[in-house]
Design a protein around this motif. Structure first.
Motif, mmCIF file in Angstrom:
data_model
loop_
_atom_site.group_PDB
_atom_site.id
_atom_site.type_symbol
_atom_site.label_atom_id
_atom_site.label_comp_id
_atom_site.label_asym_id
_atom_site.label_seq_id
_atom_site.Cartn_x
_atom_site.Cartn_y
_atom_site.Cartn_z
ATOM 1 N N ALA A 96 31.871 -59.643 10.350
ATOM 2 C CA ALA A 96 32.983 -59.327 11.251
ATOM 3 C C ALA A 96 34.062 -60.386 11.113
ATOM 4 O O ALA A 96 33.764 -61.568 10.929
ATOM 5 N N VAL A 97 35.314 -59.943 11.176
ATOM 6 C CA VAL A 97 36.446 -60.860 11.258
ATOM 7 C C VAL A 97 37.211 -60.537 12.528
ATOM 8 O O VAL A 97 37.566 -59.375 12.768
ATOM 9 N N LEU A 98 37.420 -61.558 13.355
ATOM 10 C CA LEU A 98 38.230 -61.395 14.562
ATOM 11 C C LEU A 98 39.558 -62.087 14.302
ATOM 12 O O LEU A 98 39.598 -63.313 14.158
ATOM 13 N N ASP A 99 40.616 -61.291 14.213
ATOM 14 C CA ASP A 99 41.914 -61.820 13.804
ATOM 15 C C ASP A 99 42.819 -61.981 15.017
ATOM 16 O O ASP A 99 43.299 -60.989 15.583
ATOM 17 N N PHE A 100 43.052 -63.235 15.420
ATOM 18 C CA PHE A 100 43.889 -63.516 16.589
ATOM 19 C C PHE A 100 45.312 -63.883 16.170
ATOM 20 O O PHE A 100 46.056 -64.480 16.948
ATOM 21 N N VAL A 101 45.679 -63.538 14.951
ATOM 22 C CA VAL A 101 47.051 -63.736 14.465
ATOM 23 C C VAL A 101 47.630 -62.352 14.112
ATOM 24 O O VAL A 101 48.636 -61.934 14.664
ATOM 25 N N GLY A 102 46.992 -61.684 13.167
ATOM 26 C CA GLY A 102 47.382 -60.302 12.889
ATOM 27 C C GLY A 102 48.655 -60.149 12.080
ATOM 28 O O GLY A 102 49.360 -59.149 12.220
ATOM 29 N N ASN A 103 48.984 -61.118 11.220
ATOM 30 C CA ASN A 103 50.133 -60.903 10.328
ATOM 31 C C ASN A 103 49.629 -60.406 8.972
ATOM 32 O O ASN A 103 48.420 -60.229 8.768
ATOM 33 N N ASP A 104 50.556 -60.153 8.032
ATOM 34 C CA ASP A 104 50.142 -59.594 6.732
ATOM 35 C C ASP A 104 49.123 -60.506 6.046
ATOM 36 O O ASP A 104 48.153 -60.026 5.445
ATOM 37 N N ALA A 105 49.353 -61.828 6.124
ATOM 38 C CA ALA A 105 48.463 -62.768 5.434
ATOM 39 C C ALA A 105 47.053 -62.726 6.014
ATOM 40 O O ALA A 105 46.057 -62.702 5.271
#
Ligand code: NAD
Ligand code: ZN
Ligand code: ZN
Length: 339
Positions: free
Chosen positions: A236-245
């Protein structure tokens, strides 16, 4: 009373004077003891006119804790469940106001998001059902639990089934939400927890929060993370930024059957196509806040000692300084305003 007001889109909020609200039948007045600053406040301030279903002026502050000032529960210490739904639909009936069926018709997304929020001396809450008791937890700890804690808790809850023994979870962005996500992963799953940020200071916070490893975002980060995840990739990846990178990094790092939890509103794009680059079995979730019962569980977790919010405290009169630090990426953990 003093209140931090958003007067127009694209303008920094200002400390102003407004009348103290007078509760009507069914409403509750809360004396605010602490209100957290969320990165979402910056997204709201910067929103293009018409992009959100509400408009200024209103008081900011959607992470609020304090003391009930009116009614039969006067004196009780509470945290406010912030997504205020219609109150009548099947979702609201069970405290899932965050997923209210009438969300599109309300004209607000919750406290401090179209309705006057808690960066003020008092907050008018439309119904006592939005209040969760905190007992002897400090308001400075409790306020960030209502969004940074709750959203992270709901994000982890959605992927907990995939995080048993010998699994890996990656947390991208170890700020207000991310440092609590690391703690919640450690407290409620068996996974190995890897953290990614662009700031050394945030990686130190990740380590204090219980992350097994931390890495700065660089060109070879996907390779570093896959290796740290036993060579197979993350569950699992929890992404607390959410930009293209960061969305791209998540896709590169997930193993087949992996789960991406996209929490950050960084505007990143993900192309869904078969065949395509997404791993087979890939699943995506887009949490928005969490339910009131879940907020009760977060408060209980914090009272048990399993959660500790790292806070930077500012008096209400220094709201501008606090927002400036948040914008410059200088806050460690959560900034909290105290009236
Ligand atoms: P924050 O500013 O406290 O933390 C952000 C962290 O991300 C910082 O540590 C920063 O250094 C790091 N970061 C920035 N760019 C990065 C990059 N390219 N790669 C890795 N790390 C990077 O923010 P927050 O208050 O924790 O909010 C995080 C995000 O979650 C925001 O986009 C916010 O709007 C969103 N959010 C969503 C919900 C929801 O319900 N879905 C709720 C609250 C917040
Ligand atoms: Zn928020
Ligand atoms: Zn509803």
């Amino acid at each position: 009373m003093r209140a931090v007001r958003l007067l127009d889109w694209g303008r920094e909020p200002v400390l102003g004077e407004v009348g103290r609200p007078v509760p009507r039948e069914g409403e509750v007045l809360v004396e605010v003891e602490a209100a957290g600053l969320c990165h979402s406040d910056l997204h709201v301030i910067d929103a293009a006119p018409g992009a959100l279903p509400y408009r200024p002026p209103f008081t900011l502050g959607h992470e609020v804790a304090g003391r009930v000032a009116t009614g039969s529960d006067a004196g009780e210490r509470v945290v406010v469940h912030g997504p205020w739904g219609c109150g009548d639909c099947p979702r609201c009936a069970v405290g899932r106001d965050n997923l209210c069926d009438r969300r599109g018709e309300l004209g607000w997304h919750g406290v401090g998001l179209g309705r006057d929020g808690g960066m003020a001396e008092y907050l008018l809450v439309p119904s006592a059902r939005h209040l969760v008791p905190i007992g002897d937890l400090s308001a400075e700890q409790a306020a960030p639990l209502s969004d940074a804690g709750l959203t992270s808790y709901a994000a982890v809850a959605g992927v907990r089934h995939a995080l048993g023994e010998d699994t890996t979870a990656v947390v991208i962005g170890v700020g207000g939400l991310g440092h609590l996500a690391v703690q919640i992963l450690r407290a409620t799953t068996a996974s190995r927890v890897l953290a990614v940020d662009i700031r050394e200071e945030a990686l130190a916070l990740a380590q204090r929060s219980g992350a097994h490893e931390g890495t700065l975002l660089r060109a070879d980060t996907a390779r570093v993370l896959r290796a740290a995840a036993g060579g197979v990739g993350a569950d699992a990846v929890l992404d607390f930024v959410g930009n293209d990178a960061t969305v791209g990094l998540a896709v590169d790092v997930l193993r087949p059957g992996g789960e991406l939890v996209l929490v950050g509103s960084g505007g990143g794009r993900l192309t869904v196509r078969k065949p395509g680059v997404l791993p087979p079995g890939f699943r995506l979730s887009l949490p928005f806040w969490g339910s009131r019962p879940e907020l009760g569980e977060v408060v209980a977790l914090a009272r048990s000692g399993a959660l500790h919010v790292e806070t930077e405290r500012f008096p209400l009169s220094e709201a501008a300084e606090a927002f400036g630090r948040l914008r410059r990426g200088e806050v460690r953990g959560r900034a909290v305003l105290v009236p």
